[in-house]
Design a protein around this motif. Structure first.
Motif, PDB file in Angstrom:
ATOM      1  N   LYS A   1      -0.949   1.557  10.176  1.00 56.27           N
ATOM      2  CA  LYS A   1      -1.420   2.826  10.742  1.00 56.27           C
ATOM      3  C   LYS A   1      -0.250   3.745  11.075  1.00 56.27           C
ATOM      4  O   LYS A   1      -0.321   4.962  10.868  1.00 56.27           O
ATOM      5  N   ALA A   2       0.828   3.165  11.576  1.00 55.32           N
ATOM      6  CA  ALA A   2       1.997   3.961  11.965  1.00 55.32           C
ATOM      7  C   ALA A   2       2.642   4.641  10.760  1.00 55.32           C
ATOM      8  O   ALA A   2       3.252   5.712  10.899  1.00 55.32           O
ATOM      9  N   LEU A   3       2.492   4.040   9.576  1.00 52.96           N
ATOM     10  CA  LEU A   3       3.054   4.640   8.361  1.00 52.96           C
ATOM     11  C   LEU A   3       2.286   5.891   7.937  1.00 52.96           C
ATOM     12  O   LEU A   3       2.807   6.730   7.197  1.00 52.96           O
ATOM     13  N   ASN A   4       1.022   5.982   8.404  1.00 49.62           N
ATOM     14  CA  ASN A   4       0.182   7.153   8.119  1.00 49.62           C
ATOM     15  C   ASN A   4       0.117   7.466   6.616  1.00 49.62           C
ATOM     16  O   ASN A   4       0.183   8.625   6.198  1.00 49.62           O
ATOM     17  N   CYS A   5      -0.026   6.401   5.817  1.00 50.88           N
ATOM     18  CA  CYS A   5      -0.021   6.575   4.366  1.00 50.88           C
ATOM     19  C   CYS A   5      -1.397   6.365   3.743  1.00 50.88           C
ATOM     20  O   CYS A   5      -1.591   6.617   2.553  1.00 50.88           O
ATOM     21  N   CYS A   6      -2.374   5.901   4.530  1.00 54.03           N
ATOM     22  CA  CYS A   6      -3.694   5.633   3.989  1.00 54.03           C
ATOM     23  C   CYS A   6      -4.714   5.587   5.127  1.00 54.03           C
ATOM     24  O   CYS A   6      -4.359   5.550   6.302  1.00 54.03           O
ATOM     25  N   ARG A   7      -5.971   5.579   4.747  1.00 55.26           N
ATOM     26  CA  ARG A   7      -7.034   5.381   5.729  1.00 55.26           C
ATOM     27  C   ARG A   7      -7.178   3.884   5.996  1.00 55.26           C
ATOM     28  O   ARG A   7      -7.195   3.079   5.061  1.00 55.26           O
ATOM     29  N   VAL A   8      -7.250   3.512   7.248  1.00 52.42           N
ATOM     30  CA  VAL A   8      -7.440   2.118   7.636  1.00 52.42           C
ATOM     31  C   VAL A   8      -8.808   1.990   8.304  1.00 52.42           C
ATOM     32  O   VAL A   8      -9.042   2.556   9.376  1.00 52.42           O
ATOM     33  N   ILE A   9      -9.714   1.261   7.657  1.00 53.23           N
ATOM     34  CA  ILE A   9     -11.084   1.113   8.147  1.00 53.23           C
ATOM     35  C   ILE A   9     -11.241  -0.265   8.777  1.00 53.23           C
ATOM     36  O   ILE A   9     -10.945  -1.280   8.150  1.00 53.23           O
ATOM     37  N   VAL A  10     -11.705  -0.301  10.010  1.00 55.81           N
ATOM     38  CA  VAL A  10     -11.940  -1.562  10.731  1.00 55.81           C
ATOM     39  C   VAL A  10     -13.426  -1.667  11.037  1.00 55.81           C
ATOM     40  O   VAL A  10     -13.991  -0.791  11.699  1.00 55.81           O
ATOM     41  N   LEU A  11     -14.079  -2.725  10.567  1.00 60.48           N
ATOM     42  CA  LEU A  11     -15.508  -2.887  10.815  1.00 60.48           C
ATOM     43  C   LEU A  11     -15.809  -3.395  12.222  1.00 60.48           C
ATOM     44  O   LEU A  11     -16.849  -3.086  12.784  1.00 60.48           O
TER      45      LEU A  11
ATOM     46  N   ILE B   1       0.828  -1.216   0.000  1.00 62.89           N
ATOM     47  CA  ILE B   1       0.000   0.000   0.000  1.00 62.89           C
ATOM     48  C   ILE B   1       0.862   1.267   0.000  1.00 62.89           C
ATOM     49  O   ILE B   1       0.588   2.200  -0.769  1.00 62.89           O
ATOM     50  N   PRO B   2       1.927   1.342   0.794  1.00 60.04           N
ATOM     51  CA  PRO B   2       2.778   2.544   0.706  1.00 60.04           C
ATOM     52  C   PRO B   2       3.374   2.730  -0.694  1.00 60.04           C
ATOM     53  O   PRO B   2       3.563   3.867  -1.143  1.00 60.04           O
ATOM     54  N   LEU B   3       3.650   1.627  -1.393  1.00 61.44           N
ATOM     55  CA  LEU B   3       4.242   1.717  -2.728  1.00 61.44           C
ATOM     56  C   LEU B   3       3.226   2.179  -3.761  1.00 61.44           C
ATOM     57  O   LEU B   3       3.558   2.945  -4.675  1.00 61.44           O
ATOM     58  N   TYR B   4       1.978   1.723  -3.643  1.00 56.48           N
ATOM     59  CA  TYR B   4       0.919   2.217  -4.535  1.00 56.48           C
ATOM     60  C   TYR B   4       0.743   3.722  -4.328  1.00 56.48           C
ATOM     61  O   TYR B   4       0.602   4.488  -5.286  1.00 56.48           O
ATOM     62  N   ARG B   5       0.727   4.141  -3.085  1.00 54.82           N
ATOM     63  CA  ARG B   5       0.580   5.562  -2.760  1.00 54.82           C
ATOM     64  C   ARG B   5       1.732   6.375  -3.356  1.00 54.82           C
ATOM     65  O   ARG B   5       1.528   7.469  -3.887  1.00 54.82           O
TER      66      ARG B   5
END
Length: 369
Positions: free
Chosen positions: A50-60, A23-27
């Motif tokens: 989450k620590a990378l702060n590179c995307c939204r992380v959604i937990v249901l 995910i960090p690489l896609y970003r």
């Protein structure tokens, strides 16, 4: 173009680790991408993301019960988020089914891609699932098979959707492994390990598929200088702990749980093993071959094609043959070096950058149709 990756959880597993790594690489490549998981129990992979702060992380659902993955209410929760994205890239069951239903509830507004990670599953083995499976796969714009072997299986299983299939091999961040420094002292892993010990390492979730029991039995056939590190968590860990106790190997088998220092462990081990009953295209196998240590794997679907001609294969479940292969590698330094060289050459074919590029091309194709 907004993409959301949907998976059951970011607990231990190859598909799960792949999302953390990619995910960090896609970003970085300009793809707006987030991740949604059905369930979380303070897992290290999701905490690291989450620590990378590179995307939204959604937990249901945050809970200590993994069965929350299967809660049908996830469908209703999922649809609220799905409508905000152009493409959903889905992994594993039941996310595979639930995402299709959630998308139907919002009028099919999101374009769906599914990655098939395994050569087999319980549904493909039961004929009465065929109608449901055909319906589900029909709702995906593209189906990514992570190996030619999986592609061949599924084009026979659901030939009606042949045009949807793409083969994109999973990739590994080879530099992260090659640049990792081994532990200076083996006792830094565990105080009961000596620098004179020969370390055998397996990195895999504890599931029946991974068959750690065969490796544990193999250890019992080896001299006492050999010790075994098992990295991962899962439902069969207790069974494996009982087997270790029964075989009086408690001082030679170390259960390390889920770890974030896998590259360092790989570089410290003397031999890396994967004793699975089947795989899709195992990231652990590629990491093992890239490690600079000999890699041994069971001769099964999802491993045979990757390892043959590079690492060492043994008959599935044959602990005696596995033990013999381990002994032979440690005793024959020339063979040891030759297997290391061929493994590293093979691993180069699965560089993560190639996978990222192929996925981005696929996303653009789906987005524009």
């Amino acid at each position: 173009m907004k993409v959301i990756q949907i998976i059951n959880s970011l607990n231990t597993g190859g598909a799960e680790k792949l999302l953390l790594d990619t995910i960090p690489l896609y970003r970085k490549e300009g793809i707006e991408m987030d991740v949604l998981v059905f369930w979380n129990n303070n897992h290290q992979f999701i905490n690291a993301l989450k620590a990378l702060n590179c995307c939204r992380v959604i937990v249901l659902k945050e809970s200590d019960n993994y069965k929350d993955i299967y809660n049908p209410l996830n469908i209703l929760k999922l649809r609220k988020f799905l409508k905000n994205y152009d493409i959903a890239h889905v992994h594993l069951f039941p996310a595979q089914y639930y995402t299709v239903i959630a998308n139907l509830l919002i009028g099919g507004k999101c374009k769906l891609i599914f990655t098939e990670h395994n050569t087999t599953n319980r549904r493909i083995q039961k004929s009465y699932f065929k109608v449901i499976e055909t319906f589900v796969y029909a709702r995906y714009k593209k189906i990514v098979c992570i190996s030619e072997e999986i592609h061949n299986i599924y084009k026979q299983y659901i030939p009606k959707h042949l045009r949807k299939f793409n083969v994109i091999n999973n990739g590994v961040n080879l530099n992260a492994i090659l640049n990792a420094k081994p532990f200076q002292n083996k006792m830094d892993i565990n105080s009961n390990i000596k620098n004179t010990n020969s370390i055998i390492l397996q990195v895999s979730a504890f599931r029946a598929q991974k068959d750690q029991k065969t490796l544990i039995r193999a250890l019992g056939l080896l001299p006492k200088k050999f010790i075994l590190l098992l990295v991962g968590e899962g439902e069969t860990r207790k069974e494996c702990e009982l087997l270790v106790s029964e075989l009086l190997l408690a001082d030679r088998v170390f259960f390390l749980g889920q770890r974030m220092d896998i590259p360092q462990l790989l570089r410290t081990a003397d031999i890396v093993v994967l004793s699975s009953k089947y795989e899709g295209m195992s990231l652990s196998s590629i990491e093992g071959m890239a490690s600079g240590k000999p890699f041994i794997a069971s001769d099964v679907p999802g491993l045979s094609d990757i390892v043959r001609g590079a690492g060492v294969l043994f008959e599935e479940g044959n602990s005696q043959e596995l033990a013999q292969n381990i002994s032979r590698l440690i005793e024959d330094s020339s063979l040891y070096k030759e297997i290391v060289r061929s493994c590293q050459e093979r691993a180069e074919l699965f560089n993560i950058d190639r996978m990222i590029s192929n996925h981005i091309t696929l996303y653009k194709e789906v987005y524009e149709t």
